[in-house]
Design a protein around this motif. Structure first.
Motif, PDB file in Angstrom:
ATOM      1  N   VAL A   1     110.885 -32.970 -17.003  1.00 25.25           N
ATOM      2  CA  VAL A   1     110.956 -33.274 -18.427  1.00 25.25           C
ATOM      3  C   VAL A   1     109.801 -32.558 -19.131  1.00 25.25           C
ATOM      4  CG1 VAL A   1     112.156 -35.467 -18.192  1.00 25.25           C
ATOM      5  CG2 VAL A   1     109.662 -35.394 -17.995  1.00 25.25           C
ATOM      6  N   VAL A   2     109.987 -32.260 -20.399  1.00 20.53           N
ATOM      7  CA  VAL A   2     109.106 -31.328 -21.084  1.00 20.53           C
ATOM      8  C   VAL A   2     107.649 -31.781 -21.130  1.00 20.53           C
ATOM      9  CG1 VAL A   2     108.636 -30.161 -23.267  1.00 20.53           C
ATOM     10  CG2 VAL A   2     110.986 -30.339 -22.435  1.00 20.53           C
ATOM     11  N   SER A   3     107.385 -32.903 -21.759  1.00 24.87           N
ATOM     12  CA  SER A   3     105.986 -33.276 -21.992  1.00 24.87           C
ATOM     13  C   SER A   3     105.221 -33.537 -20.708  1.00 24.87           C
ATOM     14  CB  SER A   3     105.912 -34.502 -22.898  1.00 24.87           C
ATOM     15  OG  SER A   3     106.319 -34.163 -24.204  1.00 24.87           O
ATOM     16  N   PHE A   4     105.793 -34.308 -19.808  1.00 26.82           N
ATOM     17  CA  PHE A   4     105.109 -34.586 -18.552  1.00 26.82           C
ATOM     18  C   PHE A   4     104.947 -33.304 -17.744  1.00 26.82           C
ATOM     19  CE2 PHE A   4     104.636 -36.240 -14.213  1.00 26.82           C
ATOM     20  CZ  PHE A   4     103.658 -37.199 -14.413  1.00 26.82           C
ATOM     21  N   GLY A   5     105.954 -32.434 -17.821  1.00 23.35           N
ATOM     22  CA  GLY A   5     105.849 -31.160 -17.108  1.00 23.35           C
ATOM     23  C   GLY A   5     104.751 -30.281 -17.656  1.00 23.35           C
ATOM     24  N   GLN A   6     104.646 -30.204 -18.979  1.00 22.90           N
ATOM     25  CA  GLN A   6     103.619 -29.368 -19.605  1.00 22.90           C
ATOM     26  C   GLN A   6     102.218 -29.925 -19.400  1.00 22.90           C
ATOM     27  OE1 GLN A   6     105.093 -29.351 -23.629  1.00 22.90           O
ATOM     28  NE2 GLN A   6     106.190 -27.421 -23.367  1.00 22.90           N
ATOM     29  N   GLU A   7     102.076 -31.241 -19.539  1.00 21.18           N
ATOM     30  CA  GLU A   7     100.749 -31.849 -19.532  1.00 21.18           C
ATOM     31  C   GLU A   7     100.259 -32.220 -18.144  1.00 21.18           C
ATOM     32  OE1 GLU A   7      98.824 -32.334 -22.276  1.00 21.18           O
ATOM     33  OE2 GLU A   7     100.331 -31.302 -23.478  1.00 21.18           O
ATOM     34  N   HIS A   8     101.168 -32.503 -17.229  1.00 20.91           N
ATOM     35  CA  HIS A   8     100.754 -33.054 -15.947  1.00 20.91           C
ATOM     36  C   HIS A   8     101.181 -32.175 -14.769  1.00 20.91           C
ATOM     37  CE1 HIS A   8      99.159 -36.554 -13.800  1.00 20.91           C
ATOM     38  NE2 HIS A   8     100.123 -36.362 -12.907  1.00 20.91           N
ATOM     39  N   VAL A   9     102.469 -31.801 -14.734  1.00 23.65           N
ATOM     40  CA  VAL A   9     102.964 -31.071 -13.568  1.00 23.65           C
ATOM     41  C   VAL A   9     102.423 -29.640 -13.527  1.00 23.65           C
ATOM     42  CG1 VAL A   9     105.016 -30.276 -12.330  1.00 23.65           C
ATOM     43  CG2 VAL A   9     105.056 -32.473 -13.510  1.00 23.65           C
ATOM     44  N   ALA A  10     102.598 -28.901 -14.618  1.00 25.08           N
ATOM     45  CA  ALA A  10     102.162 -27.495 -14.622  1.00 25.08           C
ATOM     46  C   ALA A  10     100.674 -27.332 -14.284  1.00 25.08           C
ATOM     47  CB  ALA A  10     102.488 -26.852 -15.970  1.00 25.08           C
ATOM     48  N   PRO A  11      99.768 -28.114 -14.910  1.00 24.87           N
ATOM     49  CA  PRO A  11      98.355 -27.934 -14.568  1.00 24.87           C
ATOM     50  C   PRO A  11      98.008 -28.290 -13.124  1.00 24.87           C
ATOM     51  CG  PRO A  11      98.594 -29.083 -16.668  1.00 24.87           C
ATOM     52  CD  PRO A  11      99.944 -29.048 -16.026  1.00 24.87           C
ATOM     53  N   SER A  12      98.877 -29.074 -12.464  1.00 23.10           N
ATOM     54  CA  SER A  12      98.587 -29.480 -11.090  1.00 23.10           C
ATOM     55  C   SER A  12      98.992 -28.428 -10.063  1.00 23.10           C
ATOM     56  CB  SER A  12      99.318 -30.789 -10.762  1.00 23.10           C
ATOM     57  OG  SER A  12     100.698 -30.563 -10.524  1.00 23.10           O
ATOM     58  N   ILE A  13      99.820 -27.472 -10.474  1.00 22.92           N
ATOM     59  CA  ILE A  13     100.393 -26.529  -9.506  1.00 22.92           C
ATOM     60  C   ILE A  13      99.362 -25.549  -8.921  1.00 22.92           C
ATOM     61  CG2 ILE A  13     102.027 -24.603  -9.292  1.00 22.92           C
ATOM     62  CD1 ILE A  13     103.960 -26.241 -11.019  1.00 22.92           C
ATOM     63  N   PRO A  14      98.446 -24.971  -9.707  1.00 23.11           N
ATOM     64  CA  PRO A  14      97.480 -24.048  -9.088  1.00 23.11           C
ATOM     65  C   PRO A  14      96.691 -24.666  -7.946  1.00 23.11           C
ATOM     66  CG  PRO A  14      97.458 -23.781 -11.462  1.00 23.11           C
ATOM     67  CD  PRO A  14      98.320 -24.979 -11.180  1.00 23.11           C
ATOM     68  N   ALA A  15      96.255 -25.934  -8.088  1.00 24.91           N
ATOM     69  CA  ALA A  15      95.517 -26.593  -7.006  1.00 24.91           C
ATOM     70  C   ALA A  15      96.404 -26.782  -5.783  1.00 24.91           C
ATOM     71  CB  ALA A  15      94.971 -27.939  -7.481  1.00 24.91           C
ATOM     72  N   PHE A  16      97.678 -27.099  -6.016  1.00 30.41           N
ATOM     73  CA  PHE A  16      98.623 -27.240  -4.900  1.00 30.41           C
ATOM     74  C   PHE A  16      98.789 -25.908  -4.168  1.00 30.41           C
ATOM     75  CE2 PHE A  16     103.053 -26.645  -3.496  1.00 30.41           C
ATOM     76  CZ  PHE A  16     103.127 -27.627  -2.521  1.00 30.41           C
ATOM     77  N   MET A  17      98.909 -24.817  -4.913  1.00 29.58           N
ATOM     78  CA  MET A  17      99.087 -23.503  -4.297  1.00 29.58           C
ATOM     79  C   MET A  17      97.821 -23.062  -3.566  1.00 29.58           C
ATOM     80  SD  MET A  17     101.351 -21.609  -7.270  1.00 29.58           S
ATOM     81  CE  MET A  17     101.704 -20.159  -6.272  1.00 29.58           C
ATOM     82  N   ASP A  18      96.657 -23.488  -4.056  1.00 31.38           N
ATOM     83  CA  ASP A  18      95.420 -23.190  -3.333  1.00 31.38           C
ATOM     84  C   ASP A  18      95.431 -23.848  -1.957  1.00 31.38           C
ATOM     85  OD1 ASP A  18      94.426 -21.675  -5.395  1.00 31.38           O
ATOM     86  OD2 ASP A  18      93.157 -23.264  -6.227  1.00 31.38           O
ATOM     87  N   LYS A  19      95.949 -25.073  -1.895  1.00 35.15           N
ATOM     88  CA  LYS A  19      96.001 -25.792  -0.621  1.00 35.15           C
ATOM     89  C   LYS A  19      97.099 -25.264   0.297  1.00 35.15           C
ATOM     90  CE  LYS A  19      96.363 -29.981  -2.347  1.00 35.15           C
ATOM     91  NZ  LYS A  19      96.471 -31.473  -2.407  1.00 35.15           N
ATOM     92  N   HIS A  20      98.159 -24.713  -0.319  1.00 33.57           N
ATOM     93  CA  HIS A  20      99.308 -24.266   0.463  1.00 33.57           C
ATOM     94  C   HIS A  20      99.700 -22.846   0.027  1.00 33.57           C
ATOM     95  CE1 HIS A  20      99.619 -28.381   1.857  1.00 33.57           C
ATOM     96  NE2 HIS A  20      99.657 -28.790   0.610  1.00 33.57           N
ATOM     97  N   PRO A  21      98.952 -21.848   0.461  1.00 39.20           N
ATOM     98  CA  PRO A  21      99.195 -20.473   0.002  1.00 39.20           C
ATOM     99  C   PRO A  21     100.531 -19.896   0.450  1.00 39.20           C
ATOM    100  CG  PRO A  21      97.557 -20.524   1.760  1.00 39.20           C
ATOM    101  CD  PRO A  21      97.790 -21.942   1.356  1.00 39.20           C
ATOM    102  N   GLY A  22     101.198 -20.543   1.390  1.00 43.31           N
ATOM    103  CA  GLY A  22     102.502 -20.049   1.828  1.00 43.31           C
ATOM    104  C   GLY A  22     103.647 -20.473   0.929  1.00 43.31           C
ATOM    105  N   VAL A  23     103.354 -21.207  -0.165  1.00 40.72           N
ATOM    106  CA  VAL A  23     104.399 -21.700  -1.058  1.00 40.72           C
ATOM    107  C   VAL A  23     104.322 -20.988  -2.401  1.00 40.72           C
ATOM    108  CG1 VAL A  23     105.369 -23.733  -2.206  1.00 40.72           C
ATOM    109  CG2 VAL A  23     104.309 -23.968   0.052  1.00 40.72           C
ATOM    110  N   THR A  24     105.450 -20.495  -2.881  1.00 47.13           N
ATOM    111  CA  THR A  24     105.564 -19.993  -4.246  1.00 47.13           C
ATOM    112  C   THR A  24     106.311 -21.055  -5.059  1.00 47.13           C
ATOM    113  OG1 THR A  24     107.632 -18.825  -3.728  1.00 47.13           O
ATOM    114  CG2 THR A  24     105.562 -17.592  -3.529  1.00 47.13           C
ATOM    115  N   VAL A  25     106.022 -21.123  -6.357  1.00 41.89           N
ATOM    116  CA  VAL A  25     106.537 -22.228  -7.178  1.00 41.89           C
ATOM    117  C   VAL A  25     107.229 -21.698  -8.426  1.00 41.89           C
ATOM    118  CG1 VAL A  25     105.939 -24.330  -8.444  1.00 41.89           C
ATOM    119  CG2 VAL A  25     104.689 -23.745  -6.354  1.00 41.89           C
ATOM    120  N   GLU A  26     108.339 -22.319  -8.761  1.00 40.71           N
ATOM    121  CA  GLU A  26     109.064 -22.044 -10.016  1.00 40.71           C
ATOM    122  C   GLU A  26     109.264 -23.384 -10.724  1.00 40.71           C
ATOM    123  OE1 GLU A  26     113.469 -20.411 -11.456  1.00 40.71           O
ATOM    124  OE2 GLU A  26     112.773 -20.093  -9.400  1.00 40.71           O
ATOM    125  N   LEU A  27     108.701 -23.513 -11.924  1.00 35.29           N
ATOM    126  CA  LEU A  27     108.791 -24.756 -12.685  1.00 35.29           C
ATOM    127  C   LEU A  27     109.677 -24.546 -13.902  1.00 35.29           C
ATOM    128  CD1 LEU A  27     107.910 -27.675 -13.342  1.00 35.29           C
ATOM    129  CD2 LEU A  27     105.878 -26.705 -14.467  1.00 35.29           C
TER     130      LEU A  27
END
Length: 295
Positions: free
Chosen positions: A99-125
């Motif tokens: 959903v838009v607001s939660f995705g923009q404010e919460h999910v999207a900013p959390s993804i870089p830290a997740f990718m740092d922990k798991h460099p083998g994963v690419t993400v499409e939001l």
């Protein structure tokens, strides 16, 4: 006949030029090896080995099968091993709908830290309030606000990752100029930005001292985006009823203050919805754990 097993048997015989040696390598009996090779030859309609009492050697067809067929078997084994590893090690492409607001404010900013922990994963939001079909549109999970009704009758499963409630907020400057409302009826004398999405938001249910109160905010200024509503409030020219996660940072640093603290809406769960599988891919499991961890 299990062709993949038959090909493994064929390779073992070809490598050792011996049915007995192949049986020892595969922990089975020579008659079993002979039977499997015979079934493979019958299936292909050709002879793969020249047999004598002293030696076993490949025919021309057998050499061709060993050279070309084993490359395919090795590739298949590599793919299956990689897929098994994905259950243990997060890797691959992760597709998320939110959903838009939660995705923009919460999910999207959390993804870089997740990718740092798991460099083998690419993400499409994908940010949209449209309810996607996870299976048909090949999404790994979707973030949705509200109930998870109907999931039990489908092959989808939900996991609660957060909650939200709506609270009244304004800037300190707005309160200085216009005063703070004491009860809901006072809102009629204020400029209020109201979030309506479809039929949602026209009337809100509040909890006050353990009682439920139904109240419809004035509709003098309507927006269909909670983020837009927050941005209006930040101008200092209106107050609003905004999701708590959207205004928590501004309240913490003093840019916004809470009003009518005795009134807050019934808490809504925020779910991550995913396709129910016996073996959840490690990338999905890791991202769910990451969202819950960051709250």
């Amino acid at each position: 006949m299990n062709r993949f097993y038959a090909m493994e048997v064929f390779r073992a015989v070809a490598q050792d030029s011996s049915f007995a040696a192949a049986a020892r390598a595969l922990n089975t009996s020579p008659p079993t090896i002979s039977r499997v090779v015979g079934e493979l030859e019958d299936d292909l309609g050709v002879r793969l080995f020249n047999r004598s009492t002293r030696q076993v050697s490949l025919t021309e067809e057998g050499e061709d099968l060993l050279r070309r067929g084993m490359a395919l078997i090795d590739e298949f084994n590599a793919i299956t091993e990689e897929i098994r590893e994905r259950r243990e090690v997060p890797r691959g492409h992760l597709r998320i709908s939110s959903v838009v607001s939660f995705g923009q404010e919460h999910v999207a900013p959390s993804i870089p830290a997740f990718m740092d922990k798991h460099p083998g994963v690419t993400v499409e939001l994908d940010i949209s309030n449209r309810r996607v079909d996870l299976i048909q549109e090949h999404f790994d999970l979707a973030i949705r606000v509200g109930g998870a009704d109907g999931l039990a009758a489908s092959n989808l499963k939900a996991r609660k990752i957060a909650t939200q409630k709506l609270i009244f907020v304004a800037t300190p400057d707005y309160v200085t100029k216009h005063g703070a409302p004491r009860v809901l009826a006072d809102l009629a004398r204020h400029k209020v930005v109201k979030h309506i999405s479809g039929n949602w938001g026209r009337e809100n249910t509040f909890q006050q001292n353990g009682n439920k109160v139904h109240y419809a905010l004035p509709e003098t200024f309507i927006v269909n985006s909670p983020t837009a509503g927050r941005n209006v409030v930040m101008t200092g020219r209106a107050l609003g009823l905004i999701a708590d996660y959207l205004v928590a940072p501004q309240i913490a640093d003093g840019r916004l203050v809470r009003l009518l603290a005795d009134y807050e809406t019934v808490e809504q769960p925020i779910y991550a919805v995913f396709v129910h599988k016996h073996f959840m891919p490690a990338k999905v499991r890791a991202f769910l754990d990451h969202l819950i961890q960051i709250g």
